[in-house]
Design an enzyme around this catalytic site. Structure first.
Site, PDB file in Angstrom:
ATOM      1  N   GLU A 251      19.419  -6.990  11.802  1.00  0.00           N
ATOM      2  CA  GLU A 251      17.726  -8.195  12.184  1.00  0.00           C
ATOM      3  C   GLU A 251      17.382  -7.605  13.230  1.00  0.00           C
ATOM      4  O   GLU A 251      16.426  -7.619  13.357  1.00  0.00           O
ATOM      5  CB  GLU A 251      18.056  -9.512  11.702  1.00  0.00           C
ATOM      6  CG  GLU A 251      16.981  -9.977  11.795  1.00  0.00           C
ATOM      7  CD  GLU A 251      16.978 -11.990  11.833  1.00  0.00           C
ATOM      8  OE1 GLU A 251      17.968 -11.612  10.511  1.00  0.00           O
ATOM      9  OE2 GLU A 251      15.621 -12.306  12.083  1.00  0.00           O
ATOM     10  N   ARG A 252      18.046  -8.064  14.591  1.00  0.00           N
ATOM     11  CA  ARG A 252      17.784  -8.304  15.337  1.00  0.00           C
ATOM     12  C   ARG A 252      17.471  -6.514  15.754  1.00  0.00           C
ATOM     13  O   ARG A 252      16.287  -6.259  16.468  1.00  0.00           O
ATOM     14  CB  ARG A 252      18.811  -8.992  16.790  1.00  0.00           C
ATOM     15  CG  ARG A 252      18.716 -10.088  17.049  1.00  0.00           C
ATOM     16  CD  ARG A 252      19.064 -11.006  16.950  1.00  0.00           C
ATOM     17  NE  ARG A 252      19.201 -12.109  16.741  1.00  0.00           N
ATOM     18  CZ  ARG A 252      19.845 -13.291  17.557  1.00  0.00           C
ATOM     19  NH1 ARG A 252      20.874 -13.163  17.618  1.00  0.00           N
ATOM     20  NH2 ARG A 252      19.874 -14.385  16.446  1.00  0.00           N
TER      21      ARG A 252
END
Ligand SMILES: Cc1cc2nc3c(=O)[nH]c(=O)nc-3n(C[C@H](O)[C@H](O)[C@H](O)COP(=O)(O)OP(=O)(O)OC[C@H]3O[C@@H](n4cnc5c(N)ncnc54)[C@H](O)[C@@H]3O)c2cc1C
Length: 383
Positions: free
Chosen positions: A242-243
């Site tokens: 996600e990051r």
């Protein structure tokens, strides 16, 4: 990071798609308050764009994460962080754990339709009582025969009003907070699932974000991803993709802020010369472009480490922190050089200024990224 012809070809396909199937419709979708997720995801599924890193058993391409990263970077040509983030939820936020740890049956039922674009997914971790302290979340499931009965509420769920299922982190025992959680799939059409009103956000208006409520929702225990009690660790791992997605998908948008501002500053005259001739302006733009390239290199390095199977928490936290801050810094600085025009919607920067603000909050705040980095440096005070 050495890109092959395959990487370049994927980047071109995604750039074309973003410029032709997303960018022209953003204004209309903002007016509607949301983009049509099922329609857009089906188009993407038809082009094999939703399962680039997913296994072939579910219709994916089984490519390594460098291809997922190239995909995320080229999505920047859509020039709308709302839709880009919503796509990232589908490819890199709600589905990595399902692909990695889900049973064959669970993948067949939920991942396959997410890859071919029939299903829209969402990830449900945050709650009204808090998002930063994931371990303290309250939604829980108790066992009843072969089922779980789920009660609780989730907050800030992106794709919330359109999702077919929620990859949900909840408590499944009274163990300590890091070992009492599981990730479960909760279909949105089950009795007891209700979706609240779409949240009226400052920006990223094309994406729908809403609270989700679970009241005595019965799901079979085999809707759990992997082992019971491992949910916290799986979610922390899922946060890394996600990051990286969030850090890389803003790069093209940042490049465009700089290039469009350079163009404008060449045209705009003050005191008998183009304003770009002022050193305070051209030096500042050069400095910001340097920061963008430094972020690009950091994300690429995090990605290489991820592919090598290393723990990338330290690098991804830095990339997420840097990207959240840089969106704010670049859009604010560029906006300034448009003068009064910068304070209108008649320029390409204001939208980034508005939409990018949340990147320092969602997906883990700047402060939480700093906490993680401090922990790795051994300078976070012990509790
Ligand atoms: C547009 C949008 C979309 C989102 N999408 C999703 C989604 O799809 N799924 C999902 O699960 N969540 C989603 N979120 C939730 C998001 O991840 C949380 O908002 C975020 O993690 C922060 O949680 P909070 O809002 O509860 O803030 P809080 O946790 O209440 O934090 C408030 C402030 O305190 C600071 N703080 C907290 N703890 C510390 C500490 N130890 N040290 C220093 N400062 C600290 C925070 O950094 C922040 O500045 C979304 C949020 C937004 C705004």
């Amino acid at each position: 990071m050495k890109f092959t012809e395959e990487h370049k070809s994927l980047a071109e396909t995604v750039k074309d798609f973003s410029q032709n199937e997303i960018k022209p419709f953003v204004e209309e979708w903002e007016e509607n308050g949301a983009f049509p997720a099922h329609e857009l995801f089906k188009k993407m599924g038809n082009l094999d764009l939703l399962g680039i890193t997913k296994s072939t058993e579910v219709g994916g391409m089984n490519l390594d994460f460098s291809f997922g990263m190239v995909f995320a970077e080229a999505l920047g040509y859509a020039a709308d962080l709302g839709v880009i983030t919503a796509i990232g939820i589908q490819t890199d936020m709600a589905t990595p754990a399902l692909d990695r740890y889900g049973s064959v049956e669970l993948k067949e039922e939920f991942l396959k339709p997410s890859v071919n674009g029939d299903f829209v997914s969402a990830v449900a971790v945050s709650e009204t009582s808090g998002g930063s302290d994931v371990a303290a979340l309250r939604t829980s499931a108790r066992k009843d025969g072969d089922d779980y009965i789920v009660n609780g509420e989730k907050m800030w769920i992106t794709n919330g009003t359109q999702a077919d299922y929620f990859c949900t982190l909840l408590n499944t025992s009274d163990d300590d907070p890091h070992n009492n959680k599981s990730l479960v799939i909760i279909p949105s059409n089950l009795k007891g699932v209700s979706i609240g009103d779409k949240i009226d956000k400052i920006g990223q208006i094309t994406s729908d974000t809403a609270p989700v409520f679970f009241e005595n929702v019965r799901i079979p225990q085999h809707y759990r991803i992997g082992k019971e009690g491992q949910g916290f660790k799986m979610q922390m791992q899922q946060f890394q993709e996600e990051r990286i997605f969030m850090s890389v998908s803003c790069l093209v948008i940042l490049d465009e802020c700089i290039s469009k501002t350079i163009e404008y500053c060449h045209e705009r005259q003050a005191f008998g010369k183009p304003i770009i001739y002022n050193q305070s302006i051209h030096f500042r733009l050069a400095e910001l472009q340097t920061e963008i390239e430094a972020l690009r290199s950091l994300v690429y390095r995090a990605c290489e480490n991820l592919i090598d199977g290393n723990d990338v928490t330290y690098l991804t936290s830095m990339a997420k922190l840097k990207s959240g801050r840089l969106i704010r810094e670049v859009s604010d600085a560029c906006l300034q050089f448009w003068g009064g025009m910068g304070f209108t919607w008649e320029n390409p920067i204001s939208k980034v200024y508005r939409d990018g603000r949340v990147n320092s909050i969602a997906g883990g705040t700047d402060e939480i990224m700093l906490n993680i980095i401090c922990k790795h440096l051994g300078i976070l005070p012990k509790k």
